[in-house]
Design an enzyme around this catalytic site. Sequence first.
Site, PDB file in Angstrom:
ATOM      1  N   ASN A 133      -1.364 -10.094  14.112  1.00  0.00           N
ATOM      2  CA  ASN A 133      -1.530  -9.138  13.013  1.00  0.00           C
ATOM      3  C   ASN A 133      -2.901  -8.477  13.142  1.00  0.00           C
ATOM      4  OD1 ASN A 133      -2.433  -8.141  10.446  1.00  0.00           O
ATOM      5  ND2 ASN A 133      -0.676  -9.129   9.505  1.00  0.00           N
ATOM      6  N   HIS A 179      -6.722  -6.521  10.038  1.00  0.00           N
ATOM      7  CA  HIS A 179      -8.143  -6.617   9.686  1.00  0.00           C
ATOM      8  C   HIS A 179      -9.073  -5.864  10.630  1.00  0.00           C
ATOM      9  CE1 HIS A 179      -7.098  -8.649   6.212  1.00  0.00           C
ATOM     10  NE2 HIS A 179      -6.782  -9.798   6.765  1.00  0.00           N
ATOM     11  N   ARG A 235     -15.869   1.662   6.356  1.00  0.00           N
ATOM     12  CA  ARG A 235     -16.720   2.836   6.567  1.00  0.00           C
ATOM     13  C   ARG A 235     -15.942   4.149   6.580  1.00  0.00           C
ATOM     14  NH1 ARG A 235     -21.967   2.318   8.703  1.00  0.00           N
ATOM     15  NH2 ARG A 235     -22.892   0.642   7.509  1.00  0.00           N
ATOM     16  N   HIS A 239       0.825  -4.595   8.250  1.00  0.00           N
ATOM     17  CA  HIS A 239       1.340  -4.505   6.883  1.00  0.00           C
ATOM     18  C   HIS A 239       0.859  -3.173   6.316  1.00  0.00           C
ATOM     19  CE1 HIS A 239       1.504  -6.620   2.646  1.00  0.00           C
ATOM     20  NE2 HIS A 239       2.180  -5.489   2.684  1.00  0.00           N
ATOM     21  N   ARG A 253       0.371  -1.408   3.447  1.00  0.00           N
ATOM     22  CA  ARG A 253       0.367  -1.717   2.016  1.00  0.00           C
ATOM     23  C   ARG A 253       0.452  -0.440   1.201  1.00  0.00           C
ATOM     24  NH1 ARG A 253      -1.692  -7.112   0.689  1.00  0.00           N
ATOM     25  NH2 ARG A 253      -1.686  -6.333  -1.420  1.00  0.00           N
ATOM     26  N   ARG A 273      -4.972  -0.221   2.000  1.00  0.00           N
ATOM     27  CA  ARG A 273      -6.342  -0.741   2.109  1.00  0.00           C
ATOM     28  C   ARG A 273      -6.774  -0.996   3.558  1.00  0.00           C
ATOM     29  NH1 ARG A 273      -5.582  -6.748  -0.367  1.00  0.00           N
ATOM     30  NH2 ARG A 273      -4.960  -5.557  -2.171  1.00  0.00           N
ATOM     31  N   HIS A 274      -5.807  -1.174   4.451  1.00  0.00           N
ATOM     32  CA  HIS A 274      -6.203  -1.303   5.869  1.00  0.00           C
ATOM     33  C   HIS A 274      -5.365  -0.385   6.760  1.00  0.00           C
ATOM     34  CE1 HIS A 274      -3.160  -4.423   5.399  1.00  0.00           C
ATOM     35  NE2 HIS A 274      -3.993  -5.317   4.898  1.00  0.00           N
ATOM     36  N   GLU A 315       5.367  -5.474   8.275  1.00  0.00           N
ATOM     37  CA  GLU A 315       5.463  -6.169   6.977  1.00  0.00           C
ATOM     38  C   GLU A 315       5.432  -5.100   5.896  1.00  0.00           C
ATOM     39  OE1 GLU A 315       2.215  -8.793   6.410  1.00  0.00           O
ATOM     40  OE2 GLU A 315       2.662  -9.954   8.177  1.00  0.00           O
ATOM     41  N   THR A 371      -1.391 -11.569   0.947  1.00  0.00           N
ATOM     42  CA  THR A 371      -0.084 -11.974   0.426  1.00  0.00           C
ATOM     43  C   THR A 371      -0.193 -13.405  -0.102  1.00  0.00           C
ATOM     44  OG1 THR A 371       0.800 -10.663   2.225  1.00  0.00           O
ATOM     45  CG2 THR A 371       2.372 -11.985   0.990  1.00  0.00           C
ATOM     46  N   GLU A 387      10.618 -15.774   7.670  1.00  0.00           N
ATOM     47  CA  GLU A 387       9.270 -16.202   8.069  1.00  0.00           C
ATOM     48  C   GLU A 387       8.799 -17.183   7.008  1.00  0.00           C
ATOM     49  OE1 GLU A 387       6.331 -13.197   9.061  1.00  0.00           O
ATOM     50  OE2 GLU A 387       4.713 -14.620   8.665  1.00  0.00           O
ATOM     51  N   HIS A 436       0.825 -17.343   8.048  1.00  0.00           N
ATOM     52  CA  HIS A 436      -0.134 -17.203   6.953  1.00  0.00           C
ATOM     53  C   HIS A 436      -1.108 -18.375   6.924  1.00  0.00           C
ATOM     54  CE1 HIS A 436      -1.953 -15.668   3.360  1.00  0.00           C
ATOM     55  NE2 HIS A 436      -1.270 -14.559   3.578  1.00  0.00           N
ATOM     56  N   GLY A 476      -3.095 -13.551  11.967  1.00  0.00           N
ATOM     57  CA  GLY A 476      -3.993 -12.403  11.879  1.00  0.00           C
ATOM     58  C   GLY A 476      -5.443 -12.790  11.715  1.00  0.00           C
TER      59      GLY A 476
END
Length: 238
Positions: free
Chosen positions: A6, A9, A17, A42, A44, A48-49, A69, A100, A150, A190, A212
């Site tokens: 994953n 991040h 930034r 993922h 979202r 956010r990422h 995801e 999550t 999963e 996870h 991840g």
Amino acid sequence: MKLGVNVDHIATVREARKTNEPDPVAAAVLAELGGADSIVVHLREDRRHIQDRDLKILRQTVNTRVNLEMAMSEEIAKIALAVKPDQVTFVPEKREEVTTEGGLNIIKNKKKVADFTNRFKKNKIPVSVFIDPDKDQLQAAKLAKVDMVELHTGDYANAPTPEQQQNEYLKLAEAAITARNMRVRVAAGHGLTYRNVLTITKILEIEELNIGHSIIARATMVGIERAVREMKGLINRK
Ligand code: PXP
């Protein structure tokens, strides 16, 4: 056992930034060079990422498999059906959560899971659902006709005592056997780390682990010395 990496991040660092580095697409290429069997992202609802652009380019560049995801939301479903990842994994999503926080409650969302699963399968996209290692959730997942589950390893990973961790491990092992007996494929993930993953690899019914945070965290640490050396060399170049 396969490894899905994953790369969310990498995008988290970039979004800190709002710039263009580090790029999760480049990270995915390197993860594949390292042996990743799939790339997991993922998208979202709050972006956010991972951004829409990342998913589109990953679809074109990933040579293994893209496992997306996603929350069961109409907006994300439209994007996913247009991009056509190799697999989707339905996950619960709350805006305020850091990550999550647990498995999807299939029992409570029977109809929605069945409808979304049907839509993706009609488009030849296999469906996995992220669930807690619970027999009733597994049965509901089977009824919704998912291809894979999963199993949420977060409670195992975060167990405060060795006894509780063993207890969570047994739940995962039992759920994996139950799923295979139902002819549902099994992945898990996870909170898995370099320290806690080995025990999980003993559950032979699990075919893939999705990891991840721990891999990305380690990558920053094993890479920092070289990165500093390169910058020091650059500013002192004669
Ligand atoms: N599997 C699912 C369904 C997830 O939501 C996540 C986190 O995005 C992971 C695996 C990976 O978890 P971690 O980052 O803790 O390795």
